[in-house]
Design a protein around this motif. Structure first.
Motif, PDB file in Angstrom:
ATOM      1  N   LEU A   1       0.857  -1.159  -0.094  1.00  0.00           N
ATOM      2  CA  LEU A   1      -0.038  -0.023  -0.085  1.00  0.00           C
ATOM      3  C   LEU A   1       0.785   1.447   0.079  1.00  0.00           C
ATOM      4  O   LEU A   1       1.897   1.459   0.703  1.00  0.00           O
ATOM      5  N   PRO A   2       0.131   2.372  -0.673  1.00  0.00           N
ATOM      6  CA  PRO A   2       1.059   3.710  -0.611  1.00  0.00           C
ATOM      7  C   PRO A   2       1.126   4.313   0.790  1.00  0.00           C
ATOM      8  O   PRO A   2       1.860   5.228   1.238  1.00  0.00           O
ATOM      9  N   GLY A   3       0.075   3.817   1.704  1.00  0.00           N
ATOM     10  CA  GLY A   3       0.120   4.181   3.004  1.00  0.00           C
ATOM     11  C   GLY A   3      -1.133   3.620   3.382  1.00  0.00           C
ATOM     12  O   GLY A   3      -1.812   2.612   2.970  1.00  0.00           O
ATOM     13  N   PHE A   4      -1.249   3.940   4.983  1.00  0.00           N
ATOM     14  CA  PHE A   4      -2.495   2.874   5.689  1.00  0.00           C
ATOM     15  C   PHE A   4      -2.853   3.841   6.782  1.00  0.00           C
ATOM     16  O   PHE A   4      -2.263   3.747   7.640  1.00  0.00           O
ATOM     17  N   ASP A   5      -3.860   4.470   6.781  1.00  0.00           N
ATOM     18  CA  ASP A   5      -4.467   5.153   7.766  1.00  0.00           C
ATOM     19  C   ASP A   5      -5.730   4.673   8.286  1.00  0.00           C
ATOM     20  O   ASP A   5      -6.231   3.657   7.635  1.00  0.00           O
ATOM     21  N   ASN A   6      -6.316   5.337   9.216  1.00  0.00           N
ATOM     22  CA  ASN A   6      -7.767   4.829   9.701  1.00  0.00           C
ATOM     23  C   ASN A   6      -8.695   4.827   8.534  1.00  0.00           C
ATOM     24  O   ASN A   6      -9.566   3.805   8.573  1.00  0.00           O
ATOM     25  N   ASP A   7      -8.783   5.715   7.453  1.00  0.00           N
ATOM     26  CA  ASP A   7      -9.757   5.895   6.665  1.00  0.00           C
ATOM     27  C   ASP A   7      -9.242   4.683   5.462  1.00  0.00           C
ATOM     28  O   ASP A   7     -10.284   3.856   5.073  1.00  0.00           O
TER      29      ASP A   7
END
Length: 162
Positions: free
Chosen positions: A22-28
């Motif tokens: 993934l390019p990032g992984f936040d709560n959304d």
């Protein structure tokens, strides 16, 4: 499982882990991936529990009808394998089998805390590494694993379109 089949499966699992980063992984992101998995499971009437975590924090958890607290225990045990080894619980289990022993024999870890059965997948962020887990429990282990893979593939396809 024949050696050639096991080798091919390990190669496929390793390929999945290379592709599904993934390019990032936040709560959304956790919410969006979780919803994809829940909708997929609901459309198949699959009795699964879905769980997403980042650095040990549970960001998403949903239990579909037909599940129970045993699914939560399986999630914790499968995710512990990913947290410890940095690879999917199915891959770790299959690599142990390829070495000629079970996961339990090879690593001597407490089976009440670790289960190298399919269904937990590493959240690997480009340029960062493994920071969490996506876990499904309730189906046979390969089906649990493939549900996570399909959900990640759909999420990444959706990202590419936007």
């Amino acid at each position: 499982m024949a050696n050639d089949d096991l080798t091919a499966m390990i190669e496929e699992l390793e390929d999945q882990e290379r592709r599904l980063r993934l390019p990032g992984f936040d709560n959304d992101d956790a919410w969006q991936i979780g919803i994809i998995l829940v909708e997929t499971a609901a459309s198949r009437r699959a009795p699964v529990t879905v769980d997403l975590r980042r650095n040990g924090q549970q960001l998403f958890h949903y239990a579909l009808p037909g599940t129970n607290a045993d699914n939560d225990a399986w999630i914790a045990r499968k995710a512990a394998v990913v947290d410890r080894f940095g690879f999917s619980s199915l891959l770790v289990g299959r690599q142990a089998l390829a070495s000629g022993v079970t996961f339990e024999e090879r690593f001597r870890l407490d089976p009440d805390r670790y289960a190298a059965h399919g269904g937990s997948f590493p959240v690997h962020v480009h340029g960062v590494g493994v920071i969490g887990t996506i876990t499904v429990s309730g189906l046979p282990e390969v089906e649990d694993h493939m549900m996570v893979v399909a959900g990640l593939e759909q999420y990444l396809d959706d990202l590419a379109k936007n």
